[in-house]
Design a protein around this motif. Structure first.
Motif, short mmCIF file in Angstrom:
data_model
loop_
_atom_site.label_atom_id
_atom_site.label_comp_id
_atom_site.label_asym_id
_atom_site.label_seq_id
_atom_site.Cartn_x
_atom_site.Cartn_y
_atom_site.Cartn_z
N LEU A 71 0.83 -1.21 0.00
CA LEU A 71 0.00 0.00 0.00
C LEU A 71 0.86 1.25 0.00
CD1 LEU A 71 -3.08 -0.59 2.36
CD2 LEU A 71 -3.10 0.03 -0.06
N ARG A 72 1.94 1.22 0.75
CA ARG A 72 2.83 2.38 0.76
C ARG A 72 3.45 2.60 -0.61
NH1 ARG A 72 6.37 1.02 6.02
NH2 ARG A 72 6.14 -1.05 5.11
N GLY A 73 3.83 1.52 -1.27
CA GLY A 73 4.39 1.65 -2.60
C GLY A 73 3.39 2.25 -3.58
N ALA A 74 2.11 1.82 -3.48
CA ALA A 74 1.08 2.38 -4.36
C ALA A 74 0.82 3.84 -4.04
CB ALA A 74 -0.20 1.56 -4.22
N ALA A 75 0.78 4.17 -2.75
CA ALA A 75 0.51 5.55 -2.36
C ALA A 75 1.65 6.49 -2.73
CB ALA A 75 0.25 5.62 -0.85
N GLU A 76 2.86 5.98 -2.76
CA GLU A 76 4.03 6.81 -3.03
C GLU A 76 4.45 6.80 -4.50
OE1 GLU A 76 7.01 5.25 -0.49
OE2 GLU A 76 6.06 5.96 1.36
N ALA A 77 3.59 6.30 -5.39
CA ALA A 77 3.96 6.19 -6.80
C ALA A 77 4.36 7.54 -7.38
CB ALA A 77 2.82 5.57 -7.60
N GLY A 78 3.60 8.57 -7.09
CA GLY A 78 3.94 9.90 -7.60
C GLY A 78 5.29 10.38 -7.09
N ALA A 79 5.54 10.17 -5.80
CA ALA A 79 6.82 10.57 -5.23
C ALA A 79 7.97 9.76 -5.85
CB ALA A 79 6.80 10.38 -3.71
N ARG A 80 7.72 8.49 -6.13
CA ARG A 80 8.77 7.67 -6.77
C ARG A 80 9.12 8.22 -8.15
NH1 ARG A 80 10.36 2.34 -4.46
NH2 ARG A 80 9.24 2.26 -2.50
N VAL A 81 8.10 8.64 -8.91
CA VAL A 81 8.37 9.22 -10.23
C VAL A 81 9.25 10.45 -10.11
CG1 VAL A 81 7.30 10.38 -12.20
CG2 VAL A 81 6.29 8.28 -11.31
N ARG A 82 8.94 11.33 -9.19
CA ARG A 82 9.73 12.56 -9.04
C ARG A 82 11.16 12.24 -8.60
NH1 ARG A 82 4.80 13.81 -6.47
NH2 ARG A 82 3.52 15.22 -7.73
N THR A 83 11.30 11.35 -7.61
CA THR A 83 12.64 11.01 -7.11
C THR A 83 13.45 10.30 -8.18
OG1 THR A 83 11.79 10.81 -4.85
CG2 THR A 83 13.90 9.78 -5.32
N ALA A 84 12.83 9.36 -8.89
CA ALA A 84 13.55 8.61 -9.92
C ALA A 84 13.99 9.52 -11.06
CB ALA A 84 12.67 7.48 -10.45
N ALA A 85 13.14 10.47 -11.45
CA ALA A 85 13.51 11.41 -12.50
C ALA A 85 14.69 12.28 -12.07
CB ALA A 85 12.32 12.28 -12.88
N ARG A 86 14.67 12.71 -10.81
CA ARG A 86 15.78 13.52 -10.31
C ARG A 86 17.08 12.72 -10.27
NH1 ARG A 86 17.82 13.57 -5.42
NH2 ARG A 86 15.98 12.57 -4.48
N LEU A 87 17.01 11.47 -9.83
CA LEU A 87 18.21 10.65 -9.77
C LEU A 87 18.77 10.38 -11.17
CD1 LEU A 87 17.18 8.06 -7.03
CD2 LEU A 87 18.81 9.94 -6.80
N ALA A 88 17.87 10.23 -12.16
CA ALA A 88 18.34 10.01 -13.52
C ALA A 88 19.08 11.23 -14.05
CB ALA A 88 17.16 9.68 -14.43
N VAL A 89 18.56 12.42 -13.75
CA VAL A 89 19.24 13.65 -14.19
C VAL A 89 20.59 13.77 -13.49
CG1 VAL A 89 19.11 16.17 -14.14
CG2 VAL A 89 17.09 14.83 -14.78
N GLU A 90 20.62 13.48 -12.18
CA GLU A 90 21.88 13.56 -11.44
C GLU A 90 22.90 12.54 -11.94
OE1 GLU A 90 20.77 13.06 -7.39
OE2 GLU A 90 19.92 15.10 -7.19
N ALA A 91 22.42 11.43 -12.51
CA ALA A 91 23.33 10.41 -13.05
C ALA A 91 23.95 10.83 -14.37
CB ALA A 91 22.60 9.10 -13.22
#
Length: 375
Positions: free
Chosen positions: A22-42
């Motif tokens: 449930l936490r993973g489903a609820a945090e899907a939007g936050a995961r998108v933002r964090t993952a996009a930021r980490l990709a740019v930083e990479a």
């Protein structure tokens, strides 16, 4: 049996959610933002692509890589085929799986590795094999894993996977909502950079916002009668889900829903695309799985005997009701055999947004089925 009372008990759902689904489903939007930021930083934005690849090869364990390949192939279209490299091996363990590049892979192709583990020796060997063949290599996996070192040695791009503390409690399910968006988003950022898909930062931000809104509508505190995911989970209690999809984006969403029902909730499901689904499943709905085929026995022991399994159609659509559609024929076929129908159709938006909404609602539904049935 589904404990429907648990669906409207947020505290009970939280206690049953040992895998953090449930936490993973609820945090899907936050995961998108964090993952996009980490990709740019990479360093994705610093890449200077030399045209589109001839083919995009995706390797990784389980349904996580399968879903990523399916979704990226849908978004990319026919320009550069997206091909999943299926592993071989004697067991689904990190050390037992084996991946090989096809014989034709070479310098005009791109290898993407997506894994929530990162310790698979064969994936590290695959990165080295791709480097020797001249393939470009990129990977998404947890940071500080053997795969990260292997990709660096192959002069590839490593993008750390966005994770949460509870991800490390036990092995992650490939159908976990958090896993999907953590692996998929960096690949979207990369393929947007090379011109294979359209996923600029503003599109990803709108997608994250859409996922946040779905989390508000489908969260554990929202009661069943006004919660589309809980309603769908309740509809599918003691039923065989027959998932019919209409529209390009709905196809991968339906296939992911069927996989999530199996992996997370232990429920079988059938999936097919309209209009061909009507011919493929007509005999099924006319047979013993139809609700009218075996009406509930009044004398059945409701404590000791499970109810008969009947089909329940789930219609996933990514297009409006107007225009060319097989939805009326689908409803007529199902209801003509006394088979109930549940429908999901996203709000208007671009392809990535509507796809994200269908995935998010069905992810929540699969999680609620898993928790309320004790899976």
């Amino acid at each position: 049996m589904l404990d429907e009372t648990l669906l409207d008990t947020p505290e009970g759902l939280a206690r049953a959610d040992r895998r953090g689904l449930l936490r993973g489903a609820a945090e899907a939007g936050a995961r998108v933002r964090t993952a996009a930021r980490l990709a740019v930083e990479a360093g994705v934005k610093e890449l200077k692509p030399d045209g589109r690849p001839r083919a995009v090869l995706i390797a990784g364990p389980g349904v996580a890589a399968t879903h990523a390949a399916d979704l990226l192939g849908t978004l990319a279209g026919p320009g550069s085929p997206v091909i999943r490299l299926a592993p071989t091996g004697v067991a689904p363990a990190a050390g037992a799986l084996r991946w090989e590049l096809p014989g034709w892979a070479g310098s005009v192709d791109l290898l993407l590795i997506a894994t929530p583990d990162g310790t698979e020796p064969s994936l590290s060997l695959l990165a080295d094999q791709a480097y020797r063949r001249g393939c470009s290599v990129a990977a998404v996996a947890p940071a500080e894993t053997p795969l990260a070192e292997a990709v660096a040695g192959a002069h590839g791009l490593f993008m750390p996977m966005a994770t949460a503390p509870y991800d490390h409690g036990e092995p992650l399910a490939g159908s976990s909502p958090g896993v999907l968006w953590s692996l998929l988003t960096p690949l979207l950022v990369l393929l947007d950079r090379i011109g294979l898909v359209t996923a600029p930062p503003e599109d990803l931000e709108r997608t994250a916002d859409r996922l946040d809104r779905i989390a508000e509508r489908c969260g554990p505190a929202i009661v069943t009668y006004s919660n589309p995911a809980k309603t769908l989970a309740s509809d599918l209690a003691d039923a065989l889900p027959v998932i019919w999809t209409e529209g390009v984006s709905a196809g991968p969403a339906g296939r992911r829903f069927a996989a999530a029902l199996a992996e997370l909730a232990g429920r079988p499901a059938l999936v097919a695309e309209l209009p061909e689904a009507l011919a493929a499943h007509q005999a099924l709905l006319a047979g013993p799985l139809a609700a009218s085929a075996d009406p509930d026995d009044f004398f059945r022991d409701r404590v000791e005997e499970a109810p008969a399994l009947h089909a329940h159609v789930v219609l996933l659509r990514d297009r409006p009701s107007s225009g060319l559609t097989a939805a009326p024929a689908a409803r007529e076929l199902a209801l003509g055999h006394d088979t109930p129908v549940s429908e999901l159709e996203p709000e208007e938006g671009d392809e990535l947004e509507t796809l994200a909404e269908l995935i998010a609602v069905t992810d929540f539904a699969a999680v609620y089925l898993a928790l309320a049935s004790g899976a």
